[in-house]
Design a protein around this motif. Sequence first.
Motif, mmCIF file in Angstrom:
data_model
loop_
_atom_site.group_PDB
_atom_site.id
_atom_site.type_symbol
_atom_site.label_atom_id
_atom_site.label_comp_id
_atom_site.label_asym_id
_atom_site.label_seq_id
_atom_site.Cartn_x
_atom_site.Cartn_y
_atom_site.Cartn_z
ATOM 1 N N VAL A 21 0.823 -1.214 0.000
ATOM 2 C CA VAL A 21 0.000 0.000 0.000
ATOM 3 C C VAL A 21 0.855 1.262 0.000
ATOM 4 O O VAL A 21 0.463 2.287 -0.573
ATOM 5 C CB VAL A 21 -0.980 0.008 1.205
ATOM 6 C CG1 VAL A 21 -0.245 0.057 2.542
ATOM 7 C CG2 VAL A 21 -1.963 1.162 1.091
ATOM 8 N N GLN B 34 -2.601 0.486 -3.181
ATOM 9 C CA GLN B 34 -3.736 -0.446 -3.246
ATOM 10 C C GLN B 34 -4.508 -0.301 -1.933
ATOM 11 O O GLN B 34 -4.176 -0.937 -0.916
ATOM 12 C CB GLN B 34 -3.225 -1.877 -3.466
ATOM 13 C CG GLN B 34 -4.230 -2.776 -4.145
ATOM 14 C CD GLN B 34 -3.788 -4.223 -4.184
ATOM 15 O OE1 GLN B 34 -2.711 -4.575 -3.708
ATOM 16 N NE2 GLN B 34 -4.625 -5.072 -4.747
ATOM 17 N N GLU B 35 -5.499 0.570 -1.952
ATOM 18 C CA GLU B 35 -6.235 0.934 -0.734
ATOM 19 C C GLU B 35 -7.629 1.379 -1.110
ATOM 20 O O GLU B 35 -7.809 2.065 -2.124
ATOM 21 C CB GLU B 35 -5.525 2.093 -0.016
ATOM 22 C CG GLU B 35 -6.105 2.472 1.326
ATOM 23 C CD GLU B 35 -7.149 3.585 1.311
ATOM 24 O OE1 GLU B 35 -7.704 3.887 2.371
ATOM 25 O OE2 GLU B 35 -7.430 4.152 0.230
ATOM 26 N N PHE C 91 -11.678 0.651 6.094
ATOM 27 C CA PHE C 91 -10.704 0.736 4.993
ATOM 28 C C PHE C 91 -9.929 -0.569 4.878
ATOM 29 O O PHE C 91 -9.908 -1.372 5.808
ATOM 30 C CB PHE C 91 -9.766 1.944 5.161
ATOM 31 C CG PHE C 91 -8.891 1.925 6.392
ATOM 32 C CD1 PHE C 91 -9.401 2.244 7.635
ATOM 33 C CD2 PHE C 91 -7.544 1.608 6.296
ATOM 34 C CE1 PHE C 91 -8.594 2.240 8.766
ATOM 35 C CE2 PHE C 91 -6.720 1.596 7.418
ATOM 36 C CZ PHE C 91 -7.251 1.922 8.662
ATOM 37 N N ILE D 250 -6.157 -2.174 3.304
ATOM 38 C CA ILE D 250 -4.855 -1.861 2.711
ATOM 39 C C ILE D 250 -4.130 -3.139 2.309
ATOM 40 O O ILE D 250 -4.326 -4.200 2.909
ATOM 41 C CB ILE D 250 -3.958 -1.042 3.679
ATOM 42 C CG1 ILE D 250 -3.751 -1.784 4.995
ATOM 43 C CG2 ILE D 250 -4.539 0.335 3.914
ATOM 44 C CD1 ILE D 250 -2.762 -1.085 5.923
ATOM 45 N N SER E 109 -1.169 -5.319 2.518
ATOM 46 C CA SER E 109 -0.171 -5.369 3.594
ATOM 47 C C SER E 109 0.998 -6.304 3.300
ATOM 48 O O SER E 109 1.879 -6.465 4.128
ATOM 49 C CB SER E 109 -0.849 -5.782 4.904
ATOM 50 O OG SER E 109 -1.609 -6.957 4.717
ATOM 51 N N TYR F 191 -3.954 -8.705 3.011
ATOM 52 C CA TYR F 191 -4.668 -7.434 3.217
ATOM 53 C C TYR F 191 -5.070 -7.283 4.678
ATOM 54 O O TYR F 191 -5.277 -8.275 5.391
ATOM 55 C CB TYR F 191 -5.928 -7.369 2.344
ATOM 56 C CG TYR F 191 -5.584 -7.379 0.873
ATOM 57 C CD1 TYR F 191 -5.336 -6.196 0.188
ATOM 58 C CD2 TYR F 191 -5.444 -8.586 0.189
ATOM 59 C CE1 TYR F 191 -4.981 -6.209 -1.155
ATOM 60 C CE2 TYR F 191 -5.084 -8.612 -1.147
ATOM 61 C CZ TYR F 191 -4.848 -7.419 -1.816
ATOM 62 O OH TYR F 191 -4.481 -7.433 -3.134
ATOM 63 N N TYR G 213 -8.042 -5.300 6.820
ATOM 64 C CA TYR G 213 -9.281 -4.508 6.825
ATOM 65 C C TYR G 213 -9.440 -3.945 8.227
ATOM 66 O O TYR G 213 -9.262 -4.689 9.208
ATOM 67 C CB TYR G 213 -10.481 -5.397 6.470
ATOM 68 C CG TYR G 213 -11.818 -4.775 6.817
ATOM 69 C CD1 TYR G 213 -12.332 -3.725 6.066
ATOM 70 C CD2 TYR G 213 -12.564 -5.235 7.910
ATOM 71 C CE1 TYR G 213 -13.546 -3.141 6.395
ATOM 72 C CE2 TYR G 213 -13.778 -4.667 8.243
ATOM 73 C CZ TYR G 213 -14.267 -3.623 7.481
ATOM 74 O OH TYR G 213 -15.465 -3.045 7.807
ATOM 75 N N CYS H 264 -11.232 4.812 -3.655
ATOM 76 C CA CYS H 264 -9.839 4.447 -3.355
ATOM 77 C C CYS H 264 -9.047 5.715 -3.066
ATOM 78 O O CYS H 264 -9.318 6.779 -3.633
ATOM 79 C CB CYS H 264 -9.227 3.669 -4.517
ATOM 80 S SG CYS H 264 -9.195 4.544 -6.080
#
Length: 368
Positions: free
Chosen positions: A73, A78-79, A151, A153, A155, A167, A169, A208
Amino acid sequence: MLAAPASDTVPFRFEPSAAPVAASERAARLVDPGFGRVFTDHMAVVRWNEAQGWHDAAITARAPLTMDPSSAVLHYAQEIFEGLKAYRLADGGIALFRPEANARRFQDSARRLAMPELPEAIFLSSIRELVRIERDWIPDGDGGALYLRPFMIASEAFLGVKPSAEYLYMVIASSVGAYWKGGARAVSIWVARDYTRAAPGGTGAAKCGGNYAASLVAQAEAIRQGCDQVVFLDAAERRWVEELGGMNVFFVFDDGTLLTPPLTGTILPGITRDSLLTLARARGLTVAEAPYSIEQWRADAASGRLTEAFACGTAAVVTPIGSVVDGTDRFTIGSGATGQLTQSLNDALVAIQRGHAPDPHGWLHPLA
Ligand SMILES: Cc1ncc(COP(=O)(O)O)c(C=O)c1O
């Protein structure tokens, strides 16, 4: 593309904060919380990886994240995120406003950003659990609410342009007051001619972070030009009005009809936009979802055919637009103040959100 093998629900473990804010300090912070500055004691966290799908769900003490500096991210953005509110109702209960719509939009955003789709049930329980624990953080004052920020991200620690394999959350919560202190005044809007927000085939319809990063220079220019907000035009022809940096836009005409730009993939499908469309149609008003050009906007404002314009979104609900600055040209809409229909649609929506009026569309999601 990234099918999660795990089930649609996960239990949330609760690990209470060892050092929650004292009740007296919390009360002091809630007197005038502003927007997005006061945060609650806890946060929701769920992890995703290819092997386990969604797992390790917890409500824990709100704390800084520890991340590898190569986390995807931080490099490739990528978020995705959401924004919704929990309200204290007239009867003392607490309700979320249309959280399933946010859950679905979060899935749509995830697909566009090549991220795993969070099942609606996990989205809803993450929010419900957090709000139940943080209910004392909902301010009583006018316009007060608990603003929720889910959100996700990327990770995974790696350098390379591909969808992350891991990811995170999360949901954080912020006590907020009325977005515009002292009630919404009509704002001035600056037309971005050199910057666009989203192109066909791009990420405009997804929520995003990158979309907002790309809009900041235009918003900063709007402020430099003495305006409150920026309005973007379409990227292809640079003439069709799309939306503001963080709000959709509506136009009201002298024959009582409304118009809002259509959802063609370059603007965010706002939940407030959808709710206002429903309320207006239920009143028997004619509402068009159709393209509207900046030239037409100027001409209609000059002729008086356009009587009102407003922006809308979760944070501020309805914000009247009083004037527009386009290069050296400046024009006023109606009297330049809040229009009648603008005010009445705002009041009708707020009354439903706060339980002061019946909820014929089943938008409120009460918490037990
Ligand atoms: C770019 C953009 N458009 C529109 C909106 C309004 O969406 P909603 O009504 O769902 O808050 C937002 C706010 O979330 C936004 O960021």
